[in-house]
Design a protein around this motif. Sequence first.
Motif, PDB file in Angstrom:
ATOM      1  N   SER A  11      12.768   2.667 -56.457  1.00 19.37           N
ATOM      2  CA  SER A  11      13.314   1.572 -57.256  1.00 19.37           C
ATOM      3  C   SER A  11      12.323   1.235 -58.370  1.00 19.37           C
ATOM      4  O   SER A  11      11.178   1.689 -58.365  1.00 19.37           O
ATOM      5  N   GLY A  12      12.790   0.423 -59.289  1.00 21.78           N
ATOM      6  CA  GLY A  12      11.930  -0.018 -60.383  1.00 21.78           C
ATOM      7  C   GLY A  12      12.458  -1.283 -61.006  1.00 21.78           C
ATOM      8  O   GLY A  12      13.668  -1.536 -60.988  1.00 21.78           O
ATOM      9  N   TRP A  13      11.554  -2.093 -61.510  1.00 24.22           N
ATOM     10  CA  TRP A  13      11.919  -3.326 -62.192  1.00 24.22           C
ATOM     11  C   TRP A  13      11.557  -3.193 -63.662  1.00 24.22           C
ATOM     12  O   TRP A  13      10.438  -2.840 -64.008  1.00 24.22           O
ATOM     13  N   LEU A  14      12.482  -3.527 -64.527  1.00 23.69           N
ATOM     14  CA  LEU A  14      12.202  -3.597 -65.954  1.00 23.69           C
ATOM     15  C   LEU A  14      12.293  -5.073 -66.332  1.00 23.69           C
ATOM     16  O   LEU A  14      13.383  -5.650 -66.363  1.00 23.69           O
ATOM     17  N   ILE A  15      11.135  -5.677 -66.562  1.00 18.79           N
ATOM     18  CA  ILE A  15      11.056  -7.115 -66.833  1.00 18.79           C
ATOM     19  C   ILE A  15      11.035  -7.326 -68.336  1.00 18.79           C
ATOM     20  O   ILE A  15      10.156  -6.833 -69.031  1.00 18.79           O
ATOM     21  N   ILE A  24      17.050  -4.108 -62.358  1.00 21.88           N
ATOM     22  CA  ILE A  24      16.572  -3.503 -61.132  1.00 21.88           C
ATOM     23  C   ILE A  24      17.266  -2.154 -60.966  1.00 21.88           C
ATOM     24  O   ILE A  24      18.497  -2.075 -60.919  1.00 21.88           O
ATOM     25  N   TYR A  25      16.461  -1.121 -60.908  1.00 24.88           N
ATOM     26  CA  TYR A  25      16.957   0.245 -60.756  1.00 24.88           C
ATOM     27  C   TYR A  25      16.685   0.685 -59.324  1.00 24.88           C
ATOM     28  O   TYR A  25      15.580   0.488 -58.812  1.00 24.88           O
ATOM     29  N   ARG A  26      17.715   1.266 -58.678  1.00 24.42           N
ATOM     30  CA  ARG A  26      17.579   1.768 -57.311  1.00 24.42           C
ATOM     31  C   ARG A  26      18.244   3.137 -57.217  1.00 24.42           C
ATOM     32  O   ARG A  26      19.227   3.395 -57.923  1.00 24.42           O
ATOM     33  N   ASP A  44      13.319  -3.663 -48.912  1.00 21.18           N
ATOM     34  CA  ASP A  44      12.914  -2.773 -47.815  1.00 21.18           C
ATOM     35  C   ASP A  44      11.704  -1.905 -48.178  1.00 21.18           C
ATOM     36  O   ASP A  44      11.026  -1.393 -47.299  1.00 21.18           O
ATOM     37  N   ILE A  45      11.459  -1.741 -49.464  1.00 20.17           N
ATOM     38  CA  ILE A  45      10.374  -0.859 -49.910  1.00 20.17           C
ATOM     39  C   ILE A  45       9.009  -1.514 -49.716  1.00 20.17           C
ATOM     40  O   ILE A  45       8.054  -0.871 -49.292  1.00 20.17           O
ATOM     41  N   LEU A  46       8.906  -2.791 -50.036  1.00 15.49           N
ATOM     42  CA  LEU A  46       7.666  -3.563 -49.857  1.00 15.49           C
ATOM     43  C   LEU A  46       7.993  -4.855 -49.104  1.00 15.49           C
ATOM     44  O   LEU A  46       8.016  -5.935 -49.695  1.00 15.49           O
ATOM     45  N   PRO A  47       8.279  -4.750 -47.819  1.00 17.50           N
ATOM     46  CA  PRO A  47       8.651  -5.951 -47.058  1.00 17.50           C
ATOM     47  C   PRO A  47       7.594  -7.045 -47.176  1.00 17.50           C
ATOM     48  O   PRO A  47       6.396  -6.773 -47.104  1.00 17.50           O
ATOM     49  N   GLY A  48       8.054  -8.260 -47.405  1.00 17.71           N
ATOM     50  CA  GLY A  48       7.149  -9.400 -47.508  1.00 17.71           C
ATOM     51  C   GLY A  48       6.563  -9.613 -48.893  1.00 17.71           C
ATOM     52  O   GLY A  48       5.940 -10.632 -49.150  1.00 17.71           O
ATOM     53  N   PHE A  49       6.766  -8.656 -49.820  1.00 22.66           N
ATOM     54  CA  PHE A  49       6.232  -8.808 -51.172  1.00 22.66           C
ATOM     55  C   PHE A  49       7.210  -9.599 -52.021  1.00 22.66           C
ATOM     56  O   PHE A  49       8.403  -9.307 -52.060  1.00 22.66           O
ATOM     57  N   ASN A  50       6.712 -10.618 -52.690  1.00 19.54           N
ATOM     58  CA  ASN A  50       7.502 -11.407 -53.631  1.00 19.54           C
ATOM     59  C   ASN A  50       6.676 -11.613 -54.893  1.00 19.54           C
ATOM     60  O   ASN A  50       5.503 -12.001 -54.812  1.00 19.54           O
ATOM     61  N   LEU A  51       7.280 -11.352 -56.037  1.00 17.17           N
ATOM     62  CA  LEU A  51       6.615 -11.538 -57.322  1.00 17.17           C
ATOM     63  C   LEU A  51       7.125 -12.828 -57.936  1.00 17.17           C
ATOM     64  O   LEU A  51       8.332 -12.989 -58.180  1.00 17.17           O
ATOM     65  N   ASP A  52       6.220 -13.774 -58.183  1.00 12.99           N
ATOM     66  CA  ASP A  52       6.564 -15.044 -58.810  1.00 12.99           C
ATOM     67  C   ASP A  52       6.633 -14.827 -60.314  1.00 12.99           C
ATOM     68  O   ASP A  52       5.612 -14.617 -60.969  1.00 12.99           O
TER      69      ASP A  52
END
Length: 57
Positions: A11-15, A24-26, A44-52
């Motif tokens: 996946s990838g995020w383009l901000i 969000i690309y998956r 599911d890729i980075l469980p528990g990770f959240n970007l503020d």
Amino acid sequence: MREYITNGASSGWLIDRKNITVEIYRQGQDVEILENPTTLSGEDILPGFNLDLKEVS
């Protein structure tokens, strides 16, 4: 981002800070576009990770 996905990225995020959107690309899915999100989850890729995203502005 499509090239990253084609080459095996899960996946990838383009901000886009200017337009306050995130693409969000998956693998195997259509692009999801979020407008004015406050956080991004690692799902599911980075469980528990959240970007503020308030810190990214």
